[in-house]
Design an enzyme around this catalytic site. Structure first.
Site, PDB file in Angstrom:
ATOM      1  N   THR A   1       0.822  -1.208   0.000  1.00 19.69           N
ATOM      2  CA  THR A   1       0.000   0.000   0.000  1.00 19.69           C
ATOM      3  C   THR A   1       0.857   1.259   0.000  1.00 19.69           C
ATOM      4  O   THR A   1       1.985   1.235   0.458  1.00 19.69           O
ATOM      5  CB  THR A   1      -0.923   0.004   1.241  1.00 19.69           C
ATOM      6  OG1 THR A   1      -1.617  -1.222   1.286  1.00 19.69           O
ATOM      7  CG2 THR A   1      -1.900   1.153   1.226  1.00 19.69           C
ATOM      8  N   ASP A  61      -8.265  -9.916   1.240  1.00 24.36           N
ATOM      9  CA  ASP A  61      -8.834  -9.028   2.252  1.00 24.36           C
ATOM     10  C   ASP A  61     -10.236  -9.462   2.656  1.00 24.36           C
ATOM     11  O   ASP A  61     -10.791  -8.958   3.645  1.00 24.36           O
ATOM     12  CB  ASP A  61      -8.875  -7.582   1.747  1.00 24.36           C
ATOM     13  CG  ASP A  61      -7.698  -6.766   2.237  1.00 24.36           C
ATOM     14  OD1 ASP A  61      -6.933  -7.265   3.071  1.00 24.36           O
ATOM     15  OD2 ASP A  61      -7.536  -5.619   1.782  1.00 24.36           O
ATOM     16  N   GLU A  93      -2.207  -4.665  -2.133  1.00 24.42           N
ATOM     17  CA  GLU A  93      -2.416  -5.497  -0.936  1.00 24.42           C
ATOM     18  C   GLU A  93      -1.091  -5.949  -0.347  1.00 24.42           C
ATOM     19  O   GLU A  93      -0.449  -5.198   0.359  1.00 24.42           O
ATOM     20  CB  GLU A  93      -3.354  -6.672  -1.225  1.00 24.42           C
ATOM     21  CG  GLU A  93      -3.523  -7.669  -0.108  1.00 24.42           C
ATOM     22  CD  GLU A  93      -3.899  -7.085   1.251  1.00 24.42           C
ATOM     23  OE1 GLU A  93      -3.915  -7.841   2.228  1.00 24.42           O
ATOM     24  OE2 GLU A  93      -4.145  -5.891   1.360  1.00 24.42           O
ATOM     25  N   GLY A 111      -0.211   0.114   5.822  1.00 24.63           N
ATOM     26  CA  GLY A 111       0.198  -0.771   6.896  1.00 24.63           C
ATOM     27  C   GLY A 111      -0.891  -1.698   7.388  1.00 24.63           C
ATOM     28  O   GLY A 111      -0.987  -1.973   8.581  1.00 24.63           O
ATOM     29  N   SER A 129     -11.725  -2.978   3.328  1.00 28.20           N
ATOM     30  CA  SER A 129     -10.379  -2.411   3.362  1.00 28.20           C
ATOM     31  C   SER A 129     -10.185  -1.627   4.650  1.00 28.20           C
ATOM     32  O   SER A 129     -11.141  -1.151   5.265  1.00 28.20           O
ATOM     33  CB  SER A 129     -10.165  -1.475   2.171  1.00 28.20           C
ATOM     34  OG  SER A 129      -8.945  -0.763   2.298  1.00 28.20           O
TER      35      SER A 129
END
Length: 551
Positions: A352, A392, A372, A438, A416
């Site tokens: 990210t 995710d 991701e 993170g 997300s």
């Protein structure tokens, strides 16, 4: 002004501002440049979320470029032939983890509404970087050394030398495949990506993957659309805090953490108080519990956003927090509008980056972009890495006999943690725009930075640099090598259960303070902020080793 996780990307945005571009133009140029110099974290092979605040009217719009699962996906998408769920480690590599990328569609939608320069101009800095080459930085080398084992043949040829080891720091990498691909998209628009030969090539790449082949179709790509909708906003003391709505959990969870802290005098406690960090941890636990229970793609499941951000509900949740002890149990609440649980039907058989830009007209854009995990799925297409965003989703679609909100479904966007955020002061002017990378720490990073700025009167730079106590559940993690380590005994005395470990943190911000814009970038990263004229706009003292960051 621009701020990004790599100085070459921040400089690309500044170049676009000098050319008369808008904040949106600059942000897009930074996203594309990061795709070149930070291929392990973000790019058009993934997705993101964008907030745009209009300098003239104050109108705030959000753009959803989150990836989608193929139509063929079902709740046991990540189950093996043995009928058992795959581990996250086994689910990431290969085709099945790849969602239909959304970044490019999101960029085009935002550019149509807010762009000033031609679409093709925004690609020039990235094409130049890919053509002329860029130097491998220590952080990128660390990613290549530790996280490149799952990349495909092209990825290995690009990142590794003839000896099979990562190319050393300082090596100039050139990516002619990516440069040519960007040039075609610059000329033909997003259709070059979502239709025709490129779409067919992407589908073949994920479906023919030797590991975890997918069932994606060209229809999945051509049917993809980015979305524009209203932000999720709430108040914290005298400030208006706005972020992304679902499928991002970031906007809701950040608001919950802050609002649950509002009854405590965080300013008087200060940043060196164990009690302050204990309160922050307890509020985080409550927000993460609600996140796990209720947040998902609102196109597929009912998400009680209004209830989760209702002041009365959050006041009741806050009442569970005590300054002198930890909660005995942590559970999701029952917000107004919470949907009934759905029983499990009978069986027939998680890299990210973030960037911020502000232009002369006062427009502000803050974007979080991701593929991701580091190097995503490991699969590549025309010189870019494809995401593994579908991990995710909750791999196991049920809990306690009921379906979870974030289960895999065809055409669904995974939840997300990305949390691009804009905060307005009592005067209605933007106080700060920020975001982070993170994983699920993103939520805590943003809330921590806002407490630092709004309660502790720190600069954005110092607030981002603050250490983190990350508490998504009963056990928290104190960031290793920071001042918080010395507080562990005092925190334990308050009932905290803490581990001490490194945390992969990375944030960027632009704030309005003392009558002018100031830039900020995380000292844990290689990020930088630039003024429009190309001069550095941040004063960063680097700390520690570069973080290992994923969404």
């Amino acid at each position: 002004m621009t701020s990004a996780a790599d100085p070459r990307a921040a400089a690309a945005g500044a170049e676009i501002l000098r050319a008369g571009g808008s904040a949106t133009d600059a942000a897009i140029a930074m996203m594309l440049a990061l795709n070149v110099v930070e291929p392990h974290n973000s790019g058009i092979g993934g997705g993101g979320f964008l907030l745009h605040s209009d300098g003239a009217t104050g109108k705030l719009d959000t753009y959803n470029g989150r990836e989608k699962a193929p139509a063929a996906a079902d709740i046991r998408w990540f189950y093996g032939a043995d009928g058992k769920p795959l581990s996250i480690r086994d689910a990431i590599p290969g085709g099945r983890s790849v969602g239909v990328p959304g970044n490019l569609a999101m960029m085009a939608l935002a550019h149509k509404a807010h762009g000033r320069l031609p679409w093709a101009r925004l690609f020039q800095p990235a094409i130049r970087l890919a053509t002329d080459g860029f130097a491998i930085t220590p952080r990128m080398f660390g990613m290549m050394s530790n996280y490149s084992s799952h990349v495909d043949a092209w990825g290995k040829s690009y990142l590794l030398g003839a000896d099979g080891k990562p190319k050393p720091v300082g090596t100039i990498l050139k990516n002619p495949d990516q440069a040519a691909f960007f040039a075609r998209i610059a000329k033909k628009g997003p259709a070059e990506f979502y239709r025709g030969k490129t779409a067919a090539k992407l589908v073949a790449t994920v479906n023919d993957s030797p590991r975890n082949p997918s069932k994606m179709t060209v229809r999945d790509l051509s049917a993809y659309t980015a979305q524009q909708f209203a932000p999720v906003c709430g108040t914290y003391r005298a400030y208006k805090v706005c972020g992304m709505g679902p499928p991002s959990s970031g906007g809701v969870a950040v608001l919950q953490i802050l609002k649950q802290l509002e009854r405590f005098d965080m300013a008087a406690l200060g940043k060196d108080s164990p009690t302050a960090w204990h309160l922050f941890a307890e509020s985080s636990r409550l927000a993460y519990a609600d996140r796990n229970a209720y947040l998902g793609d609102p196109d597929k499941v009912s998400v009680p956003v209004a209830g989760l951000t209702d002041p009365a509900y959050l006041a009741a949740r806050s009442a569970l927090i005590a300054p002198d002890r930890s909660m005995a149990t942590i559970a999701a609440g029952a917000p107004p509008g919470a949907p009934p649980k759905q029983p499990v039907p009978p069986r027939d058989e998680q890299g990210t980056s973030h960037m911020v830009a502000v232009d002369r007209q006062g427009d502000v854009v803050t974007i979080t972009s991701t593929i991701e995990s580091i190097f995503g799925s490991g699969l590549t297409l025309n010189g870019i890495f494809l995401n593994n965003e579908l991990t995710d989703f909750d791999i196991v679609p049920e809990a306690d006999g009921y379906l979870v909100a974030n289960r895999v479904e065809g055409g669904k966007r995974p939840r997300s943690s990305m949390a691009p955020t804009i905060v307005y002061g009592p005067d209605g002017r933007i106080r700060i725009a920020l975001g982070a990378a993170g994983g699920s720490t993103i939520i805590a990073q943003i809330a921590k930075a806002l407490v630092g700025v709004l309660d502790w009167n720190l600069s954005a730079q110092d607030a981002i640099a603050l250490p983190l106590l990350y508490a998504p559940g009963a056990t928290g993690v104190v960031e290793k090598g920071t001042a918080l380590e010395a507080m562990v005994p005092a925190l334990n005395a308050l009932g905290e259960k803490l581990a001490v470990a490194p945390l992969g943190l990375k944030a960027n911000a632009v704030e309005w303070k003392d009558g002018h814009w100031q830039g900020a970038a995380d000292p844990r990263s290689e990020g930088e902020a630039y003024n429009e004229d190309g001069t550095k706009a941040s004063n960063i003292t680097r700390v520690g080793k570069p973080p290992q960051v994923r969404d």
